[in-house]
Design an enzyme around this catalytic site. Structure first.
Site, PDB file in Angstrom:
ATOM      1  N   GLU A 113      -9.438   0.432  -8.703  1.00  0.00           N
ATOM      2  CA  GLU A 113      -9.032   1.547  -7.862  1.00  0.00           C
ATOM      3  C   GLU A 113      -9.227   2.859  -8.605  1.00  0.00           C
ATOM      4  OE1 GLU A 113      -5.710  -0.765  -5.119  1.00  0.00           O
ATOM      5  OE2 GLU A 113      -5.014   0.523  -6.734  1.00  0.00           O
ATOM      6  N   ARG A 292      -6.108  10.101  -7.198  1.00  0.00           N
ATOM      7  CA  ARG A 292      -5.761  10.437  -5.820  1.00  0.00           C
ATOM      8  C   ARG A 292      -5.598  11.938  -5.581  1.00  0.00           C
ATOM      9  NH1 ARG A 292      -1.384   5.587  -4.565  1.00  0.00           N
ATOM     10  NH2 ARG A 292      -2.934   3.924  -4.342  1.00  0.00           N
ATOM     11  N   HIS A 353       2.394  10.239   0.482  1.00  0.00           N
ATOM     12  CA  HIS A 353       2.364   8.812   0.162  1.00  0.00           C
ATOM     13  C   HIS A 353       3.425   8.369  -0.842  1.00  0.00           C
ATOM     14  CE1 HIS A 353       0.661   4.834  -0.319  1.00  0.00           C
ATOM     15  NE2 HIS A 353       0.426   5.035  -1.608  1.00  0.00           N
TER      16      HIS A 353
END
Length: 543
Positions: A113, A292, A353
């Site tokens: 990721e 992110r 998030h």
């Protein structure tokens, strides 16, 4: 009054881990705001970061976490978590969690990721949180030493300091020189009655505060309850300005914030404009696998620059068999909205998030108040710094659940004091519930507009002004009417919103998840944002 050795507020992975690790020797009460499985952990798609093969190393995992954290991670805590990652995963396997294996059954499939230098994410297809949540919750339900209270919401913590402040008869309270947590008041939503629960140790595992924003990947229960309760009780909070916006939330009017996992980009998904043009080349050399915060800002920039409603995540170059194997739930969910992700790029937008800040704890999950712990997203342990590395969240729940349990089990038994009951003799039933709904909507909308991915001093000042006005209105409402689930959540959201804005105002730089147009510089010396508790009104203020 009910008495337990351990009171755990929250039934996500952190709460379940701690419950199971203490229940063999302690009498445990687990409080869940809705059903036991209605948690943010259950929604987690990606997986758990852990070094599980020889091609990777703990040093690599530590370094990746530190880089993502923008200089604000606690290196000692980061090392502790990385070193305990493998045994935490092995514990889950022992509990029966079925992680995805390689085709030849040679081992577990590991994905990669954003922000990770190696493949180290162990997962259960694209619904890892659900697999873990269901496995552990089934064990909790069957455990004879665990009392499960579903559809109960904590109102506030009970501490010696608050009891003395309110001049309640404290002759039966165990004397202490420190502010000590003695339990909590908990609302039974089915009856409307407030229970008094005494405990030798109380654990806040209530998750984050994503519902303070208009658009979020979080479930409705993520209203910052634990952070707000701890603040009111006298705990410090830290790094609340660092709200992680996940770059890829499904853009559809009926999707209700469905997350498109980081692993889609990890397995080759590309971010594009509507005409098929890739844009991450203009923002970061790591492209789609940048952390992110970088990807979310890039998408936000492109949307605002071009006046777009969304961008697109394209994984159509992968065969249908690959997509169904690795992302079965994402494939199925998108198909329900008429999007075949094997043929059509996925429309995506950023959404709130993860709350990287929270209640300050040490490496055992202990807060500033004796006998009070915070674990999981509620806590600020020092692991995430200015930006959480993908798939470190479930890992943190596991490791700190274990550390807190070990600390609790090492303590001698304490006598349980007699606590004052909740008194609502001077309040009445609410006559204008619509005020709660309107305030909630207004709060979430201006937090999204003023305290979102990109901030300015003017926007933050305007948000704080509105928060103070709404807080005064809600305080009056709380003081005069019987409490309800919605009122408790709104009160907590307003408190958390204030902490986020105050933290953002105090940071005169752009770092990690906090980006200010007025302070684009990066200070040389990274310093955590620590807020000291104010003289907040007592939990007994409506008595």
């Amino acid at each position: 009054m009910q008495q337990f050795d351990v009171l755990i507020i929250g039934s996500g992975l952190a709460g379940l881990t701690l419950a199971l690790r203490t229940a063999e020797h302690k009498n445990v009460c687990l409080v869940s705001k809705r059903s036991i499985n209605d948690t943010a952990s259950d929604w987690a798609q990606g997986g758990i970061a852990a070094v599980l093969n020889d091609e990777d190393s703990i040093e690599n995992h530590i370094q990746d976490t530190l880089v993502a954290g923008g200089g604000l991670c606690d290196e000692a805590v980061t090392r502790m978590v990385a070193e305990h990652a493998k045994e935490s995963v092995e514990w889950l396997i022992e509990q029966g969690v079925g992680f995805t294996r390689e085709h030849d059954n040679s081992g577990y499939h590991l994905t990669r990721e954003g922000g990770h230098s190696h493949r180290r994410i162990i997962h259960a297809a694209d619904a890892t949180g659900h697999a873990v949540q269901m496995t552990l919750s089934d064990k909790v339900k069957q455990h004879p030493n665990i009392t499960l209270m579903e559809y109960h919401i904590a109102v506030d913590l009970i501490t010696t300091s608050k009891i003395h402040q309110n001049k309640v008869d404290s002759s039966k309270i165990v004397p202490t020189d420190d502010n000590t947590c003695l339990g909590a008041y908990v609302l039974d939503k089915s009856t409307g009655k407030v229970l008094t629960i005494a405990a030798q140790n109380t654990i806040l595992a209530t998750g984050g505060a994503g519902k303070v924003y208009l658009y979020t990947t979080n479930p409705d229960i993520s209203t910052g309850d634990g952070i707000a309760m701890a603040w009111r009780a006298g705990c410090r909070v830290a790094n609340m300005e660092f709200i992680q916006f996940h770059p890829t939330c499904l853009f559809h009017p009926h999707a209700k914030s469905f997350l498109i996992s980081e692993a889609v980009r990890g397995e080759g998904g590309l971010l594009k404009l509507a005409d098929g043009t890739r844009f991450m080349f203009d923002h970061d050399e790591r492209l789609e696998l940048a952390p992110r915060d970088v990807v979310a800002r890039a998408i936000d920039f492109e949307m605002k620059k071009r006046g777009l409603d969304c961008v697109y995540l394209d994984i159509t170059d992968k065969p249908l068999s690959f997509i169904k194997e690795h992302f079965p739930n994402i494939y199925k969910r998108c198909l329900e909205f008429g999007i075949d992700i094997s043929k059509t790029p996925i429309p995506v937008v950023p959404a709130a998030h993860y709350t990287c800040g929270g209640v300050m704890t040490d490496d055992k999950g202990r807060t500033d108040i004796a006998n009070l712990y915070a674990v999981g997203e509620t806590a600020c342990t020092g692991l995430h710094g200015a930006n959480r590395l993908a798939s470190n969240s479930l890992l943190e729940c596991l490791v700190f659940g274990q550390m807190a349990a070990k600390d609790i089990l090492s303590q001698p038994a304490k006598p349980s004091p007699q606590l004052p009951y909740w008194d609502e003799s001077r309040v009445t039933d609410a006559d204008e519930e619509v005020l709660i709904t309107h305030t909630w909507d207004e709060l979430r909308r201006f937090m999204w507009n003023y305290v979102g991915i990109v901030r300015t001093d003017k926007r933050l000042s305007r948000a704080l002004h509105r928060i103070h006005m709404l807080r005064d209105e809600v305080y009056e409402f709380y003081s005069n009417f019987k409490i309800s689930n919605d009122l408790i959540e709104l009160r907590n959201l307003l408190q958390v919103a204030e902490l986020i804005v105050e933290s953002a105002i105090s940071r005169k730089e752009s770092r990690g998840l906090h980006y200010s147009k007025d302070h684009t510089n990066l200070e040389v010396e990274p310093i955590p944002t620590v807020l000291e508790p104010s003289n907040y009104d007592s939990l007994l203020d409506n008595e």
